[in-house]
Design a protein around this motif. Structure first.
Motif, short mmCIF file in Angstrom:
data_model
loop_
_atom_site.label_atom_id
_atom_site.label_comp_id
_atom_site.label_asym_id
_atom_site.label_seq_id
_atom_site.Cartn_x
_atom_site.Cartn_y
_atom_site.Cartn_z
N MET A 14 0.84 -1.18 0.00
CA MET A 14 0.00 0.00 0.00
C MET A 14 0.88 1.24 0.00
N ALA A 15 0.49 2.20 -0.76
CA ALA A 15 1.31 3.40 -0.91
C ALA A 15 1.21 4.33 0.30
N LYS A 16 0.01 4.57 0.77
CA LYS A 16 -0.21 5.49 1.89
C LYS A 16 -0.48 4.71 3.16
N THR A 17 -0.08 5.30 4.28
CA THR A 17 -0.49 4.74 5.56
C THR A 17 -1.96 5.10 5.78
N PHE A 18 -2.59 4.41 6.70
CA PHE A 18 -3.99 4.70 7.01
C PHE A 18 -4.12 6.14 7.49
N TYR A 19 -3.22 6.56 8.35
CA TYR A 19 -3.26 7.93 8.88
C TYR A 19 -3.20 8.95 7.75
N HIS A 20 -2.28 8.77 6.83
CA HIS A 20 -2.12 9.69 5.70
C HIS A 20 -3.42 9.74 4.89
N TYR A 21 -4.01 8.59 4.65
CA TYR A 21 -5.30 8.55 3.94
C TYR A 21 -6.38 9.28 4.74
N LEU A 22 -6.47 9.01 6.02
CA LEU A 22 -7.51 9.59 6.87
C LEU A 22 -7.45 11.11 6.88
N MET A 23 -6.25 11.67 6.74
CA MET A 23 -6.11 13.12 6.83
C MET A 23 -6.84 13.87 5.73
N LYS A 24 -7.17 13.18 4.64
CA LYS A 24 -7.92 13.87 3.59
C LYS A 24 -9.35 14.20 4.04
N TYR A 25 -9.79 13.60 5.14
CA TYR A 25 -11.13 13.84 5.67
C TYR A 25 -11.16 14.94 6.74
N ARG A 26 -9.99 15.49 7.09
CA ARG A 26 -9.98 16.57 8.08
C ARG A 26 -10.79 17.74 7.55
N HIS A 27 -11.52 18.39 8.45
CA HIS A 27 -12.35 19.51 8.06
C HIS A 27 -12.54 20.43 9.26
N PRO A 28 -12.47 21.76 9.06
CA PRO A 28 -12.63 22.66 10.19
C PRO A 28 -14.01 22.58 10.84
N ASN A 29 -15.02 22.25 10.06
CA ASN A 29 -16.38 22.09 10.59
C ASN A 29 -16.90 20.72 10.17
N PRO A 30 -16.43 19.66 10.84
CA PRO A 30 -16.79 18.32 10.40
C PRO A 30 -18.30 18.07 10.47
N LYS A 31 -18.83 17.52 9.39
CA LYS A 31 -20.26 17.25 9.32
C LYS A 31 -20.58 15.76 9.42
N ASP A 32 -19.54 14.93 9.43
CA ASP A 32 -19.78 13.49 9.53
C ASP A 32 -18.78 12.87 10.50
N SER A 33 -19.05 11.64 10.87
CA SER A 33 -18.25 10.98 11.90
C SER A 33 -16.82 10.69 11.45
N ILE A 34 -16.61 10.42 10.17
CA ILE A 34 -15.24 10.15 9.70
C ILE A 34 -14.41 11.44 9.75
N SER A 35 -15.01 12.56 9.42
CA SER A 35 -14.28 13.84 9.53
C SER A 35 -13.94 14.16 10.98
N LYS A 36 -14.87 13.87 11.89
CA LYS A 36 -14.59 14.09 13.32
C LYS A 36 -13.45 13.19 13.76
N PHE A 37 -13.49 11.93 13.32
CA PHE A 37 -12.43 10.98 13.64
C PHE A 37 -11.09 11.49 13.11
N ALA A 38 -11.06 11.96 11.87
CA ALA A 38 -9.82 12.47 11.27
C ALA A 38 -9.28 13.66 12.05
N ASN A 39 -10.15 14.56 12.46
CA ASN A 39 -9.70 15.72 13.23
C ASN A 39 -9.08 15.29 14.55
N HIS A 40 -9.72 14.35 15.23
CA HIS A 40 -9.18 13.87 16.51
C HIS A 40 -7.87 13.11 16.32
N ALA A 41 -7.81 12.27 15.29
CA ALA A 41 -6.57 11.52 15.03
C ALA A 41 -5.41 12.48 14.75
N TYR A 42 -5.70 13.57 14.07
CA TYR A 42 -4.67 14.57 13.77
C TYR A 42 -4.09 15.16 15.06
#
Length: 73
Positions: A1-29
């Motif tokens: 796999m080219a990207k780590t899971f963390y690197h992939y997850l970061m594409k879901y970061r959002h200043p105003n998360p509207k879904d649970s994956i974006s919230k997860f990405a923000n917290h993981a960051y």
């Protein structure tokens, strides 16, 4: 796999998360101990079970992991 899971997850970061994956990405960051270099499901899953008090439930991780696998195939 080219990207780590963390690197992939970061594409879901959002200043105003509207879904649970974006919230997860923000917290993981913000989680400086998150296994950023891992592409191993069990390693990341175990880490979250022991340290991921910020994730509402593990179903969110499983959904994000499925998206990650699909993006890498």
């Amino acid at each position: 796999m080219a990207k780590t899971f963390y690197h992939y997850l970061m594409k879901y970061r959002h200043p105003n998360p509207k879904d649970s994956i974006s919230k997860f990405a923000n917290h993981a960051y913000k989680d400086h101990s998150f296994p950023k270099t891992s592409s191993d499901y069990h390693e990341v899953s175990l880490y979250l079970e022991l340290n991921g008090s910020y994730i509402e439930n593990m179903t969110i991780f499983d959904e994000a992991w499925d998206l990650y696998l699909n993006s890498e195939s």
